[in-house]
Design a protein around this motif. Structure first.
Motif, mmCIF file in Angstrom:
data_model
loop_
_atom_site.group_PDB
_atom_site.id
_atom_site.type_symbol
_atom_site.label_atom_id
_atom_site.label_comp_id
_atom_site.label_asym_id
_atom_site.label_seq_id
_atom_site.Cartn_x
_atom_site.Cartn_y
_atom_site.Cartn_z
ATOM 1 N N GLY A 109 0.829 -1.202 0.000
ATOM 2 C CA GLY A 109 0.000 0.000 0.000
ATOM 3 C C GLY A 109 0.855 1.240 0.000
ATOM 4 N N ALA A 110 0.218 2.402 -0.113
ATOM 5 C CA ALA A 110 0.943 3.665 -0.223
ATOM 6 C C ALA A 110 1.715 3.991 1.052
ATOM 7 C CB ALA A 110 -0.030 4.797 -0.561
ATOM 8 N N ARG A 111 1.102 3.723 2.203
ATOM 9 C CA ARG A 111 1.783 4.039 3.471
ATOM 10 C C ARG A 111 3.044 3.190 3.631
ATOM 11 N NH1 ARG A 111 -3.933 4.458 5.335
ATOM 12 N NH2 ARG A 111 -4.234 6.650 5.951
ATOM 13 N N GLN A 112 2.911 1.904 3.352
ATOM 14 C CA GLN A 112 4.064 1.000 3.449
ATOM 15 C C GLN A 112 5.135 1.370 2.429
ATOM 16 O OE1 GLN A 112 4.010 -1.476 0.715
ATOM 17 N NE2 GLN A 112 6.086 -2.183 1.176
ATOM 18 N N ALA A 113 4.720 1.755 1.219
ATOM 19 C CA ALA A 113 5.679 2.116 0.175
ATOM 20 C C ALA A 113 6.449 3.364 0.563
ATOM 21 C CB ALA A 113 4.939 2.340 -1.152
ATOM 22 N N TRP A 114 5.770 4.342 1.157
ATOM 23 C CA TRP A 114 6.448 5.574 1.613
ATOM 24 C C TRP A 114 7.522 5.219 2.641
ATOM 25 C CZ3 TRP A 114 3.752 10.770 1.228
ATOM 26 C CH2 TRP A 114 4.582 11.814 1.690
ATOM 27 N N HIS A 115 7.156 4.387 3.604
ATOM 28 C CA HIS A 115 8.106 3.978 4.647
ATOM 29 C C HIS A 115 9.295 3.230 4.056
ATOM 30 C CE1 HIS A 115 9.762 1.062 7.532
ATOM 31 N NE2 HIS A 115 9.559 1.991 8.443
ATOM 32 N N ASP A 116 9.008 2.211 3.237
ATOM 33 C CA ASP A 116 10.067 1.345 2.740
ATOM 34 C C ASP A 116 10.980 2.039 1.741
ATOM 35 O OD1 ASP A 116 8.983 -0.539 4.346
ATOM 36 O OD2 ASP A 116 8.369 -1.920 2.768
ATOM 37 N N ALA A 117 10.464 3.044 1.036
ATOM 38 C CA ALA A 117 11.299 3.776 0.080
ATOM 39 C C ALA A 117 12.412 4.529 0.791
ATOM 40 C CB ALA A 117 10.447 4.750 -0.730
ATOM 41 N N LEU A 118 12.215 4.825 2.073
ATOM 42 C CA LEU A 118 13.213 5.559 2.854
ATOM 43 C C LEU A 118 13.919 4.667 3.864
ATOM 44 C CD1 LEU A 118 11.001 8.687 3.412
ATOM 45 C CD2 LEU A 118 13.105 8.643 2.084
ATOM 46 N N VAL A 148 1.622 8.823 -4.236
ATOM 47 C CA VAL A 148 2.219 7.511 -3.955
ATOM 48 C C VAL A 148 1.201 6.412 -4.245
ATOM 49 C CG1 VAL A 148 3.322 6.063 -2.212
ATOM 50 C CG2 VAL A 148 3.741 8.525 -2.225
ATOM 51 N N SER A 149 -0.054 6.666 -3.913
ATOM 52 C CA SER A 149 -1.107 5.688 -4.216
ATOM 53 C C SER A 149 -1.205 5.446 -5.715
ATOM 54 C CB SER A 149 -2.453 6.189 -3.683
ATOM 55 O OG SER A 149 -2.439 6.286 -2.273
ATOM 56 N N ALA A 150 -1.001 6.507 -6.508
ATOM 57 C CA ALA A 150 -1.050 6.360 -7.965
ATOM 58 C C ALA A 150 0.077 5.466 -8.460
ATOM 59 C CB ALA A 150 -0.967 7.732 -8.629
ATOM 60 N N VAL A 151 1.263 5.608 -7.875
ATOM 61 C CA VAL A 151 2.396 4.750 -8.247
ATOM 62 C C VAL A 151 2.097 3.301 -7.879
ATOM 63 C CG1 VAL A 151 4.812 4.207 -7.741
ATOM 64 C CG2 VAL A 151 4.118 6.578 -8.092
ATOM 65 N N VAL A 152 1.590 3.088 -6.673
ATOM 66 C CA VAL A 152 1.269 1.733 -6.219
ATOM 67 C C VAL A 152 0.217 1.099 -7.121
ATOM 68 C CG1 VAL A 152 0.230 0.392 -4.342
ATOM 69 C CG2 VAL A 152 1.932 2.159 -3.832
ATOM 70 N N ALA A 153 -0.823 1.884 -7.468
ATOM 71 C CA ALA A 153 -1.881 1.361 -8.334
ATOM 72 C C ALA A 153 -1.338 0.995 -9.707
ATOM 73 C CB ALA A 153 -2.997 2.388 -8.457
ATOM 74 N N ALA A 154 -0.447 1.839 -10.260
ATOM 75 C CA ALA A 154 0.124 1.568 -11.578
ATOM 76 C C ALA A 154 0.982 0.310 -11.561
ATOM 77 C CB ALA A 154 0.953 2.764 -12.039
ATOM 78 N N MET A 155 1.749 0.105 -10.493
ATOM 79 C CA MET A 155 2.593 -1.080 -10.404
ATOM 80 C C MET A 155 1.749 -2.334 -10.219
ATOM 81 S SD MET A 155 5.909 0.209 -8.251
ATOM 82 C CE MET A 155 6.835 -1.218 -8.799
ATOM 83 N N ARG A 156 0.675 -2.224 -9.444
ATOM 84 C CA ARG A 156 -0.201 -3.382 -9.273
ATOM 85 C C ARG A 156 -0.890 -3.741 -10.579
ATOM 86 N NH1 ARG A 156 -3.404 -2.208 -3.588
ATOM 87 N NH2 ARG A 156 -1.919 -3.201 -2.192
ATOM 88 N N GLU A 157 -1.340 -2.716 -11.307
ATOM 89 C CA GLU A 157 -2.010 -2.964 -12.583
ATOM 90 C C GLU A 157 -1.057 -3.613 -13.566
ATOM 91 O OE1 GLU A 157 -4.394 -0.491 -16.101
ATOM 92 O OE2 GLU A 157 -3.629 0.538 -14.314
ATOM 93 N N GLY A 158 0.183 -3.118 -13.599
ATOM 94 C CA GLY A 158 1.168 -3.708 -14.494
ATOM 95 C C GLY A 158 1.490 -5.135 -14.131
ATOM 96 N N SER A 159 1.585 -5.405 -12.816
ATOM 97 C CA SER A 159 1.904 -6.777 -12.388
ATOM 98 C C SER A 159 0.754 -7.724 -12.704
ATOM 99 C CB SER A 159 2.210 -6.795 -10.888
ATOM 100 O OG SER A 159 1.064 -6.489 -10.129
ATOM 101 N N GLU A 160 -0.484 -7.253 -12.563
ATOM 102 C CA GLU A 160 -1.633 -8.101 -12.869
ATOM 103 C C GLU A 160 -1.728 -8.373 -14.369
ATOM 104 O OE1 GLU A 160 -4.845 -5.963 -11.163
ATOM 105 O OE2 GLU A 160 -4.284 -6.455 -9.095
ATOM 106 N N ASN A 161 -1.408 -7.369 -15.183
ATOM 107 C CA ASN A 161 -1.403 -7.568 -16.645
ATOM 108 C C ASN A 161 -0.359 -8.584 -17.065
ATOM 109 O OD1 ASN A 161 -3.477 -5.750 -16.927
ATOM 110 N ND2 ASN A 161 -2.144 -4.012 -17.413
ATOM 111 N N ASP A 162 0.849 -8.454 -16.443
ATOM 112 C CA ASP A 162 1.921 -9.408 -16.750
ATOM 113 C C ASP A 162 1.519 -10.816 -16.346
ATOM 114 O OD1 ASP A 162 3.414 -7.358 -17.723
ATOM 115 O OD2 ASP A 162 4.709 -7.162 -15.950
ATOM 116 N N HIS A 163 0.823 -10.908 -15.185
ATOM 117 C CA HIS A 163 0.404 -12.231 -14.702
ATOM 118 C C HIS A 163 -0.624 -12.848 -15.650
ATOM 119 C CE1 HIS A 163 -0.319 -15.332 -11.745
ATOM 120 N NE2 HIS A 163 -1.616 -15.099 -11.790
ATOM 121 N N VAL A 168 8.679 5.919 -6.002
ATOM 122 C CA VAL A 168 7.922 6.454 -4.872
ATOM 123 C C VAL A 168 8.450 7.825 -4.458
ATOM 124 C CG1 VAL A 168 7.359 6.102 -2.432
ATOM 125 C CG2 VAL A 168 7.263 4.176 -4.028
ATOM 126 N N LEU A 169 9.770 7.959 -4.392
ATOM 127 C CA LEU A 169 10.359 9.242 -3.985
ATOM 128 C C LEU A 169 10.078 10.336 -5.008
ATOM 129 C CD1 LEU A 169 13.774 8.005 -2.540
ATOM 130 C CD2 LEU A 169 11.755 8.768 -1.273
#
Length: 228
Positions: A5-14, A209-224, A88-89
């Motif tokens: 999620g966006a909150r976790q991505a913000w934390h982990d990016a740093l 950040v939510s937009a980045v997370v959504a785009a990566m999830r959409e891309g991963s689902e398309n690849d799958h 994310v950054l």
């Protein structure tokens, strides 16, 4: 770096994950190994909306890359982390300065007092408390900081502050008694307004950040789907 999620991505990016000295040594040994030229495929594990793990593959260009230190190359896991963290950054950098600091206070593992100070100012200036009496305004000013702290506790899996905790928080900063028995009459409306305002600002900070997370999830689902 797993994207949940966006909150976790913000934390982990740093945050750089290095669990132990032995893990660091093993990673350094892996980095020190020479590898061929060309593109390297990096698999990044994500979670879709159903909580299922899916994979997204990115290509990282190695050919022609200059090394700053001989014999040092990034491992695939480090490359994947840096790739996602960079996205994310970059999203965080699109935010106004005050919202960036509010997000850092909420989610950064290296948040500072400066982040809290700027976030507090942002919350207070937009809180609409100008019509309060001077005495109530003084206490509401510190209640705005308490609302930030309470929201941070909740979004990180804890419980928010109750009336007693808020009163003690304000008393510690003003030196004046604030009776929780009068909470419903004097302070509940102010507190609820401040908490709603903090929640709204948090949503604004998380939006790119939510937009980045959504785009990566959409891309991963398309690849799958393609792989299937």
């Amino acid at each position: 770096m797993k994207i949940i999620g966006a909150r976790q991505a913000w934390h982990d990016a740093l945050h750089e994950h290095r669990p132990s000295a032995l893990a660091v040594a093993a990673e350094q040994a892996l980095i020190g190994k020479k590898s061929g030229s060309g593109d390297t495929k990096i698999m990044v594990m994500l979670e879709n909306h159903d909580g299922q793990e899916v994979a997204r593959v990115y290509e990282v260009r190695k050919e022609g890359v200059q090394e700053t230190r001989s014999g040092r190359r990034l491992s695939e896991s480090r490359c994947a982390h840096m790739l996602i963290a960079g996205l994310v950054l970059r999203a965080i950098d699109t935010l106004p300065k005050s919202l960036r600091h509010l997000g850092h206070f909420m989610y950064s593992p290296v948040a500072t007092g400066n982040d809290l100070s700027i976030a507090h100012g942002l919350v207070w200036l937009g809180s609409g408390m100008e019509s309060l009496t001077d005495r109530k305004k003084q206490r509401a000013y510190w209640m705005a900081m308490a609302a930030l702290q309470s929201h941070k506790m909740m979004v990180n899996g804890g419980q928010g502050m109750g009336p007693g905790a808020v009163c003690m928080f304000v008393e510690d900063r003003t030196g004046e008694k604030m009776n929780p028995q009068n909470w419903a009459r004097d302070w509940e409306e102010i507190w609820n307004a401040l908490c709603t305002h903090v929640d709204k600002l948090d949503g604004q900070a998380l939006k790119p950040v939510s937009a980045v997370v959504a785009a990566m999830r959409e891309g991963s689902e398309n690849d799958h789907e393609i792989a299937a």
